[in-house]
Write an enzyme that holds these catalytic residues in place. Sequence first.
Site, PDB file in Angstrom:
ATOM      1  N   LYS A  48      -7.605  -2.252  -6.289  1.00 50.83           N
ATOM      2  CA  LYS A  48      -8.118  -1.179  -6.562  1.00 50.83           C
ATOM      3  C   LYS A  48      -8.468  -1.194  -7.910  1.00 50.83           C
ATOM      4  O   LYS A  48      -7.307  -1.589  -8.827  1.00 50.83           O
ATOM      5  CB  LYS A  48      -7.610   0.230  -6.088  1.00 50.83           C
ATOM      6  N   SER A  94     -10.033   7.083  -1.801  1.00 51.11           N
ATOM      7  CA  SER A  94     -10.337   7.359  -2.718  1.00 51.11           C
ATOM      8  C   SER A  94     -10.415   5.263  -2.768  1.00 51.11           C
ATOM      9  O   SER A  94     -11.679   4.769  -3.710  1.00 51.11           O
ATOM     10  CB  SER A  94      -9.749   7.592  -4.154  1.00 51.11           C
ATOM     11  N   SER A 105      -4.872   8.961  -0.275  1.00 48.19           N
ATOM     12  CA  SER A 105      -5.694   7.571  -0.477  1.00 48.19           C
ATOM     13  C   SER A 105      -5.296   6.551  -0.033  1.00 48.19           C
ATOM     14  O   SER A 105      -6.410   5.516   0.382  1.00 48.19           O
ATOM     15  CB  SER A 105      -6.617   7.588  -1.960  1.00 48.19           C
TER      16      SER A 105
END
Length: 597
Positions: free
Chosen positions: A72, A146, A170
């Site tokens: 990420k 996310s 997330s």
Amino acid sequence: MDISTLQSLYRDSKLHPVALVEEIYDRIEADGLHPVWISLVPKTENLARAQELASAGSVDTLPLFGMPFAVKDNIDVAGLPTTAGCPAYAYQPVTTATAVQRLLDAGAILIGKTNLDQFATGLVGTRSPHGACSSVFNPLYISGGSSSGSAVAVAKGLVSFSLGTDTAGSGRVPAAFNQIVGLKPTRGALSTTGVVPACRTLDCVSIFAETCADAAKVFSTAQAFDAVDSYSRDSKTMSPRAWDITSFRFGVPRPEQLEFFGDSDSAISFAKSIQSLETLGGTKVEIDFAPFRAAANLLYSGAWVAERLAAIGSFLSDHASEIDPTVYKIIAGAERFTAVDAFQATYKLEELRRVTAKVWDVIDLLLLPTVPRTYTIAEVQAAPIETNTNLGYYTNFVNLLDLAAVAAPAGLKSSGLPFGVSLIAPAFSEASLLLTADSLHRKLTATISASARKLSETPALEAQKRPPETMPIAVVGAHLTGQPLNWQLTERHGKLLATTKTSREYRLYALPNSTPAKPGLLYEPGFEGPGIEVEVWALPIETVGSFLAMIPPPLAIGSLRLESGEIVKGFLCEPAGLAGAKEITHLRGWRNYISQL
């Protein structure tokens, strides 16, 4: 793209790491960089790395040899910018995040950095200037966030695993929407050095993988105490919570506390998940979910939102026009909180921790829907705050209450969209959570994500012989399962490893004047008896002392040989304590004796 399959192909010379890297970059080029990716490691660099790994011949020495992965883009990688989903925020890190470096050192190949809800603020996957990721099952539906790009990269088979982050869910919500595994470890189990914080006190590095076995392998490789990270925790100092995965208690909310926001398909799928977990040996226990919800509400309605403001500081006001409007609204709202509010919220959380801690006396794990329902991208864009809040109904409390969680696929709904459940338990319960989740995953799901690849063709996660940092102790009488002193083991989070027998050199006696009734096991060299039934329990090291303190004479703990030849600590009896005792060796065990009384 699962780890075991790739390892087999490498070992059998049916696949070369260079060929795999070529294929991955070709597929990314065909798909386009966005919305899944933000930046890539240059192809030439990874081709050179793949060749170097192959030339070293380290397929059997590096645990993640040649495994492609993604991270990420709020996690630092030297040589690539860190943007946190906001180009104006971008910086060039000098060093690679500790967790990522451990994976690289284990032979993994980093492909690139993935899209996210900006500043890791959201559970939807739509709050990014690089576009909204969608579920691999239907492009009209959200991917979840996310850690949106990290999940989709795994679900599309572009990488074997990926790293995300998880503060409010997330690392779990995107797993549910893409039918993959999402491991949210214990806070501090994986280093957050080199991670852009969302809520520094709550953040976790999370893992996405196709199977629980892969998630477990990546977790064991990445996990390590990091002295540089002030929130890092050493698992060796903690008691690993474990349970017998063939007989356990799982909690579910009372029926009136379940919420699916109108999605009857999800309600039906959750009921099937409960039934499946029961067939795997679980006993359902309804619990009061209200205190968990109360804790969850603190995350966004309480002072923890101020941590998001602390993370980016003046950047919020200096670059307001370059921040996603919903993200800006959430973080800017933190300005209303005071230090007094923060302390009051902390006091409230401690009260809720005390209340919820009692639940773990009656259950081993909590089973919840990962998300209540699925939303389309259009629905999220029309009501960005409300839909995001609904998605966190079952996830927001987990880090606040210091719990670990595994989001596991649980089959498809009648709509063709995936449904997922989360298995949740206290800190450092990852091993047992993954084992239980793996069994449930394999019972409810036939294929890996949206592909045609069969889950059954990947190896199931195998239990360790015993959990780490535990001592095996053989019990022979009143501590056996169902007997009056068994609570002394379960209260200390002991785990039943096996029911077996001693070697033949043991005699068994019923001790006189013992309350509750107890046997005495005596070792006699040269004696050839039938062997005596024992249970071997794994007891966390830090609880062994308190257990030993409860053992009355003439009983003692000594070295005991099992029929397999293995020597473990176990209950023995001092010879002097056998005066007036009745020998019951011929009955082969205490249970057989009790049944005749």
